[in-house]
Write a protein that holds these residues in place. Structure first.
Motif, PDB file in Angstrom:
ATOM      1  N   LEU A   8       3.639   9.472  -5.050  1.00 23.36           N
ATOM      2  CA  LEU A   8       3.188   9.355  -6.515  1.00 23.36           C
ATOM      3  C   LEU A   8       1.512   9.383  -6.585  1.00 23.36           C
ATOM      4  CD1 LEU A   8       5.392   6.068  -7.144  1.00 23.36           C
ATOM      5  CD2 LEU A   8       5.761   8.263  -7.795  1.00 23.36           C
ATOM      6  N   GLU A   9       1.026   8.895  -5.490  1.00 21.35           N
ATOM      7  CA  GLU A   9      -0.532   8.806  -5.904  1.00 21.35           C
ATOM      8  C   GLU A   9      -1.056   9.175  -4.529  1.00 21.35           C
ATOM      9  OE1 GLU A   9      -3.406   9.042  -7.018  1.00 21.35           O
ATOM     10  OE2 GLU A   9      -2.674   7.837  -8.658  1.00 21.35           O
ATOM     11  N   THR A  10      -2.135   9.781  -4.388  1.00 19.67           N
ATOM     12  CA  THR A  10      -3.140  10.280  -3.181  1.00 19.67           C
ATOM     13  C   THR A  10      -4.238   9.841  -3.286  1.00 19.67           C
ATOM     14  OG1 THR A  10      -3.244  12.627  -4.129  1.00 19.67           O
ATOM     15  CG2 THR A  10      -1.290  12.307  -2.657  1.00 19.67           C
ATOM     16  N   ASN A  11      -4.917   9.448  -4.422  1.00 19.23           N
ATOM     17  CA  ASN A  11      -6.228   8.881  -4.687  1.00 19.23           C
ATOM     18  C   ASN A  11      -6.439   7.618  -4.328  1.00 19.23           C
ATOM     19  OD1 ASN A  11      -8.512   7.633  -5.948  1.00 19.23           O
ATOM     20  ND2 ASN A  11      -8.441   9.645  -7.408  1.00 19.23           N
ATOM     21  N   MET A  12      -7.161   7.764  -2.994  1.00 16.05           N
ATOM     22  CA  MET A  12      -7.538   6.398  -2.191  1.00 16.05           C
ATOM     23  C   MET A  12      -8.111   5.184  -3.056  1.00 16.05           C
ATOM     24  SD  MET A  12      -9.557   5.734   1.244  1.00 16.05           S
ATOM     25  CE  MET A  12     -11.079   6.107   0.443  1.00 16.05           C
ATOM     26  N   ASN A  13      -8.992   5.648  -4.155  1.00 15.22           N
ATOM     27  CA  ASN A  13      -9.764   4.618  -4.826  1.00 15.22           C
ATOM     28  C   ASN A  13      -8.817   3.993  -5.836  1.00 15.22           C
ATOM     29  OD1 ASN A  13     -12.070   5.192  -3.511  1.00 15.22           O
ATOM     30  ND2 ASN A  13     -12.775   6.949  -5.088  1.00 15.22           N
ATOM     31  N   GLU A  14      -7.868   4.809  -6.375  1.00 23.98           N
ATOM     32  CA  GLU A  14      -6.823   4.313  -7.266  1.00 23.98           C
ATOM     33  C   GLU A  14      -6.129   3.249  -6.490  1.00 23.98           C
ATOM     34  OE1 GLU A  14      -5.071   3.302 -10.865  1.00 23.98           O
ATOM     35  OE2 GLU A  14      -6.867   4.602 -10.359  1.00 23.98           O
ATOM     36  N   ILE A  15      -5.424   3.703  -5.227  1.00 22.28           N
ATOM     37  CA  ILE A  15      -4.609   2.870  -4.431  1.00 22.28           C
ATOM     38  C   ILE A  15      -5.283   1.613  -4.177  1.00 22.28           C
ATOM     39  CG2 ILE A  15      -3.305   2.493  -2.422  1.00 22.28           C
ATOM     40  CD1 ILE A  15      -3.166   5.868  -2.454  1.00 22.28           C
ATOM     41  N   VAL A  16      -6.431   1.672  -3.803  1.00 22.01           N
ATOM     42  CA  VAL A  16      -7.108   0.357  -3.540  1.00 22.01           C
ATOM     43  C   VAL A  16      -7.361  -0.325  -4.710  1.00 22.01           C
ATOM     44  CG1 VAL A  16      -9.493  -0.480  -2.549  1.00 22.01           C
ATOM     45  CG2 VAL A  16      -8.656   1.363  -1.460  1.00 22.01           C
ATOM     46  N   THR A  17      -7.613   0.059  -5.710  1.00 23.05           N
ATOM     47  CA  THR A  17      -7.812  -0.552  -7.058  1.00 23.05           C
ATOM     48  C   THR A  17      -6.563  -1.656  -7.444  1.00 23.05           C
ATOM     49  OG1 THR A  17      -9.432   0.921  -8.014  1.00 23.05           O
ATOM     50  CG2 THR A  17      -8.455  -0.589  -9.558  1.00 23.05           C
ATOM     51  N   GLN A  18      -5.481  -0.917  -7.143  1.00 31.32           N
ATOM     52  CA  GLN A  18      -4.102  -1.533  -7.477  1.00 31.32           C
ATOM     53  C   GLN A  18      -3.980  -2.495  -6.532  1.00 31.32           C
ATOM     54  OE1 GLN A  18      -2.183  -1.160 -10.185  1.00 31.32           O
ATOM     55  NE2 GLN A  18      -3.684   0.403 -10.831  1.00 31.32           N
ATOM     56  N   ILE A  19      -4.285  -2.400  -5.093  1.00 33.95           N
ATOM     57  CA  ILE A  19      -4.161  -3.472  -4.226  1.00 33.95           C
ATOM     58  C   ILE A  19      -4.846  -4.534  -4.285  1.00 33.95           C
ATOM     59  CG2 ILE A  19      -4.164  -3.887  -1.729  1.00 33.95           C
ATOM     60  CD1 ILE A  19      -1.822  -2.315  -2.492  1.00 33.95           C
ATOM     61  N   ASP A  20      -6.177  -4.227  -4.679  1.00 37.41           N
ATOM     62  CA  ASP A  20      -7.061  -5.572  -5.097  1.00 37.41           C
ATOM     63  C   ASP A  20      -6.620  -6.310  -6.359  1.00 37.41           C
ATOM     64  OD1 ASP A  20      -8.949  -4.664  -3.070  1.00 37.41           O
ATOM     65  OD2 ASP A  20     -10.291  -3.675  -4.205  1.00 37.41           O
ATOM     66  N   ALA A  21      -6.071  -5.491  -7.479  1.00 31.70           N
ATOM     67  CA  ALA A  21      -5.342  -6.259  -8.365  1.00 31.70           C
ATOM     68  C   ALA A  21      -4.419  -7.093  -8.064  1.00 31.70           C
ATOM     69  CB  ALA A  21      -5.098  -5.459  -9.488  1.00 31.70           C
ATOM     70  N   GLN A  22      -3.577  -6.733  -7.004  1.00 33.08           N
ATOM     71  CA  GLN A  22      -2.265  -7.564  -6.653  1.00 33.08           C
ATOM     72  C   GLN A  22      -2.916  -8.732  -5.670  1.00 33.08           C
ATOM     73  OE1 GLN A  22       0.551  -5.338  -4.377  1.00 33.08           O
ATOM     74  NE2 GLN A  22       0.542  -3.624  -5.757  1.00 33.08           N
ATOM     75  N   ASN A  23      -3.954  -8.616  -5.116  1.00 32.86           N
ATOM     76  CA  ASN A  23      -4.328  -9.632  -4.415  1.00 32.86           C
ATOM     77  C   ASN A  23      -5.187 -10.790  -5.171  1.00 32.86           C
ATOM     78  OD1 ASN A  23      -3.854  -8.485  -1.959  1.00 32.86           O
ATOM     79  ND2 ASN A  23      -5.563  -7.428  -1.641  1.00 32.86           N
ATOM     80  N   ILE A  75       0.925  -1.193  -0.113  1.00 37.50           N
ATOM     81  CA  ILE A  75      -0.167  -0.151   0.131  1.00 37.50           C
ATOM     82  C   ILE A  75       0.800   1.170  -0.197  1.00 37.50           C
ATOM     83  CG2 ILE A  75      -1.753   1.447   1.231  1.00 37.50           C
ATOM     84  CD1 ILE A  75      -2.686  -1.442   2.444  1.00 37.50           C
ATOM     85  N   LEU A  76       1.884   0.992   0.614  1.00 37.84           N
ATOM     86  CA  LEU A  76       2.908   2.499   0.906  1.00 37.84           C
ATOM     87  C   LEU A  76       3.654   2.602  -0.331  1.00 37.84           C
ATOM     88  CD1 LEU A  76       3.902   4.636   2.846  1.00 37.84           C
ATOM     89  CD2 LEU A  76       5.595   2.949   3.625  1.00 37.84           C
ATOM     90  N   ALA A  77       4.037   1.504  -1.005  1.00 37.44           N
ATOM     91  CA  ALA A  77       4.640   1.362  -2.163  1.00 37.44           C
ATOM     92  C   ALA A  77       3.785   2.304  -3.307  1.00 37.44           C
ATOM     93  CB  ALA A  77       5.127   0.312  -2.658  1.00 37.44           C
ATOM     94  N   GLU A  78       2.560   2.047  -3.228  1.00 34.24           N
ATOM     95  CA  GLU A  78       1.649   2.653  -4.213  1.00 34.24           C
ATOM     96  C   GLU A  78       1.558   4.202  -4.167  1.00 34.24           C
ATOM     97  OE1 GLU A  78       0.172   1.415  -6.920  1.00 34.24           O
ATOM     98  OE2 GLU A  78       0.926  -0.556  -6.547  1.00 34.24           O
ATOM     99  N   MET A  79       1.879   4.640  -2.679  1.00 32.89           N
ATOM    100  CA  MET A  79       1.757   5.941  -2.533  1.00 32.89           C
ATOM    101  C   MET A  79       2.953   6.677  -2.765  1.00 32.89           C
ATOM    102  SD  MET A  79      -1.047   5.928   0.857  1.00 32.89           S
ATOM    103  CE  MET A  79      -0.697   7.811   0.912  1.00 32.89           C
ATOM    104  N   VAL A  80       3.890   6.082  -2.213  1.00 34.45           N
ATOM    105  CA  VAL A  80       5.463   6.818  -2.004  1.00 34.45           C
ATOM    106  C   VAL A  80       6.434   6.062  -2.799  1.00 34.45           C
ATOM    107  CG1 VAL A  80       7.017   8.000  -0.579  1.00 34.45           C
ATOM    108  CG2 VAL A  80       4.655   7.917   0.141  1.00 34.45           C
ATOM    109  N   MET A  81       7.311   6.573  -3.516  1.00 31.91           N
ATOM    110  CA  MET A  81       8.269   5.810  -4.324  1.00 31.91           C
ATOM    111  C   MET A  81       9.560   6.767  -4.283  1.00 31.91           C
ATOM    112  SD  MET A  81       8.449   3.231  -7.543  1.00 31.91           S
ATOM    113  CE  MET A  81       7.538   2.133  -6.998  1.00 31.91           C
TER     114      MET A  81
END
Length: 219
Positions: A156-171, A145-151
């Protein structure tokens, strides 16, 4: 630039540490202890940022933190980062604007309308009301989750919906890979449970008798 992101509990036990600059393992542990000492002794009614400790860079750096129940979320940043921006990154302000007052200085800050997408709220979304145990038993997911936000110390990203979408795809990908890995074992199990006819041990063709060797059993 963000130099480090630390999460520790009320007793100083680290639950997550991510450093974006090279420090030895021993120095990292000293920074965690020093940072805990600095933020834990502060009253709840004071502002949420202060000068960094000597090990993280002293007055040229800042510690920006929020305290929730048993956990401290601390961002160690350099002077180029906005204190209010980092606070907003940790968790959104409950109001669209606020007035900050200090002796001899008043200023008004307005925040964009709508929902601000941030670290703690993303954790809440992914873990359904995150708690300290989630950080202990799902540390890999928290790092994802942190890697989706900060690198590399940059947001990199502050849109919660976009971050959650990427995490769901990883899962989903992890579950799919786990299913493929288990396919051979399931195939063997299926063969074991099949009712195969008994293989004849001797085949007679006229005067010729053929003995069938024993084949290895699946069972």
């Amino acid at each position: 630039m963000i130099k480090a992101i630390l999460i520790f509990n009320n007793h100083g036990k680290p639950r997550l540490s991510k450093f974006y600059q090279p420090y030895s393992e021993d120095t990292q542990q000293q920074i965690i202890r020093e940072t805990f000492h600095l933020v834990s002794k502060r009253d709840e009614n004071v502002c949420n940022f202060l000068e960094g400790g000597l090990l993280i860079g002293g007055s040229d750096n800042k510690l920006i933190y929020r305290h929730y129940a048993t956990l401290y979320f601390v961002f160690c940043v350099d002077s180029s980062e906005s204190e209010l921006g980092i606070l907003d990154l940790i968790q959104r302000f409950p109001r669209s604007s606020c007035t900050w007052r200090k002796p001899g200085l008043n200023f008004h800050v307005s925040f964009p309308t709508g929902v601000t997408k941030v670290f703690v709220e993303t954790l809440d979304k992914c873990f359904e009301n995150v708690c300290e145990l989630d950080l202990i038993f799902h540390v890999d997911k928290v790092h994802n989750i942190l890697a989706e936000m900060v690198m590399g110390g940059m947001v990199l990203e502050t849109n919660m919906n976009e971050i959650v979408t990427q995490i769901d795809a990883q899962n989903k990908l992890e579950k799919s890979e786990a299913g493929l890995a288990g396919a051979p074992a399931r195939a063997v199990s299926a063969v074991k449970n099949m009712n195969l006819p008994e293989i004849p041990r001797n085949i007679n063709i006229g005067d010729i008798s053929i003995k069938v060797p024993n084949l290895p059993s699946f069972k």
